[in-house]
Design an enzyme around this catalytic site. Sequence first.
Site, PDB file in Angstrom:
ATOM      1  N   GLN A  36      42.714  30.276  33.013  1.00  0.00           N
ATOM      2  CA  GLN A  36      43.751  31.230  32.630  1.00  0.00           C
ATOM      3  C   GLN A  36      44.533  31.724  33.853  1.00  0.00           C
ATOM      4  OE1 GLN A  36      45.186  32.289  29.977  1.00  0.00           O
ATOM      5  NE2 GLN A  36      46.320  33.998  30.880  1.00  0.00           N
ATOM      6  N   GLU A  37      43.810  31.914  34.959  1.00  0.00           N
ATOM      7  CA  GLU A  37      44.461  32.435  36.157  1.00  0.00           C
ATOM      8  C   GLU A  37      45.361  31.407  36.835  1.00  0.00           C
ATOM      9  OE1 GLU A  37      44.591  35.370  37.235  1.00  0.00           O
ATOM     10  OE2 GLU A  37      42.857  36.491  36.519  1.00  0.00           O
ATOM     11  N   SER A  38      44.892  30.169  36.956  1.00  0.00           N
ATOM     12  CA  SER A  38      45.610  29.211  37.813  1.00  0.00           C
ATOM     13  C   SER A  38      45.654  27.791  37.282  1.00  0.00           C
ATOM     14  CB  SER A  38      44.943  29.179  39.185  1.00  0.00           C
ATOM     15  OG  SER A  38      43.639  28.598  39.082  1.00  0.00           O
TER      16      SER A  38
ATOM     17  N   TYR B  64      45.705  37.888  27.898  1.00  0.00           N
ATOM     18  CA  TYR B  64      44.771  37.372  28.902  1.00  0.00           C
ATOM     19  C   TYR B  64      43.373  37.203  28.307  1.00  0.00           C
ATOM     20  CZ  TYR B  64      42.164  37.414  33.385  1.00  0.00           C
ATOM     21  OH  TYR B  64      41.335  37.113  34.453  1.00  0.00           O
TER      22      TYR B  64
END
Length: 497
Positions: A309-311, A436
């Site tokens: 999800q972050e990168s 998120y």
Amino acid sequence: MNQGLTIKLYGFALFVLSVLLLTGCTEEPKNQLERVQQQGYIKVYTRISPTTMYVGEEGFSGFEYDLVKLFADELGVRVQIVTENDIAKILREVANGRADFAAAGLTVTQQREEYLRFGPPYQEITSKLIYKQGNDRPRDFSQVDKNLTVVANSSHSEQLLKAQQDYPELSWTERSDLTPQDLLDGVLEGTIDYTIVDSNELQLARQVQPELAVAFSVSEPEQLAWAFPKDTDNSLYIKAIEFFSKIRGDGTLAYLTERYYGHLSKFDYVGNREFLRAIESKLDKYRPYFYEAAAGDLDWRLLAAMGYQESHWEPHARSPTGVRGLMMLTLNTAKQLGVKNRLDAEQSILGGADYLRLVKKKIPDRIEEPDRTWFALAAYNVGYGHLEDARRLAEADGANPDKWLDVKEYLPLLRQKKWYSRTRYGYARGDEPVKYVNNIRMYYQVLKQVAEPKAGGSELVDPETESMQEDEIGTNNQASENILGTDQEPAEEATEN
């Protein structure tokens, strides 16, 4: 009265009393509810399915299973689970009184109501005609001219009989030996051209099988409910009505629905395919680091879901706000955690896991899993202070500040002045942590289906479900055999409370 006569009368009185006591102990129960409480268990038929009951890493689980366990707890009895994928047999056994009820994702239909009695509905679904992405899409039944296969004696076969009145050339095959998932697999393998499944089953399947495409809806919204025998004894049936009224009123039903389906947003074919490709091409490279970071208290797959999800598992990722690396750490957070190089994948993953632990420790101890983890993820994204603001807003508005189901409705309000002006930390893009958390939950569920847990690691388990499983250890051998496809019914304590 002489002493001998007194003794005889006393002895006769004791005899009469003992007979009365024995008669009372062996008195037959007056109704079904009393019988269930006297024998100490309810006998329930269900199907093995992701939407009903399945055996996962934590033991028995599933939306229907949790509902049945809660009902059994309400009655103070155990549960005898009988698994059967032949819907006709399930309905027949219940109708003939050889089970207390069926909790098997059953659609309420007019035909079934002729010989069964349905409890209160707990979920609404629609039936969908499914084909493989890339093949020609039929627009209605007039264009369904290839192999259409459905589960025998299902509500879908009833729907096809109705549709045949308008489309006389419509034909199909019914299989009692295949589950809905088997049929979906057949569509992807090309052995079946079309099938029909319920929308909730499709939602879960498409997480790992995004090529399953919807041609059109076969039905209007329909209700799922438990099926009871249709007889004059309505004692257990009334208890079920009271039970569903209670769990609707106190939010338990909404909580369970959110737990199993809350992460399923609008289907994104491109996004799902991209994620599955990344699992195949990238995950193995970083898996050892996720293992290391998870240690014994986190699930490595949850951390991997966060990383994606972050990168998208890109160690050199950068955002316009200055966060960098695979776990997108800020410079200050990296310094706090001792991360010297945010672009080093191992350091970033270890730092991200440690930061999640720090945030999670701030969450009040009374908040249980999995809400505790969802709150920690939201705080990881938007900051703990803004999370607390949303929880305070929820509480002031009469909602439950300890349930993610409620708080996620208040986080987006932090964008609006009339709401954030009442908070301690002010404005925040509160819709972003909701997205998120939702995305991470979706990625996590996919990873749980395609990747094994870390030996000795900690899995994210609802404590209520976990306590259920602890009571079942050592008692499910026969139930497991039945789950694997034998016809033998489990022993009365195969699934204990």
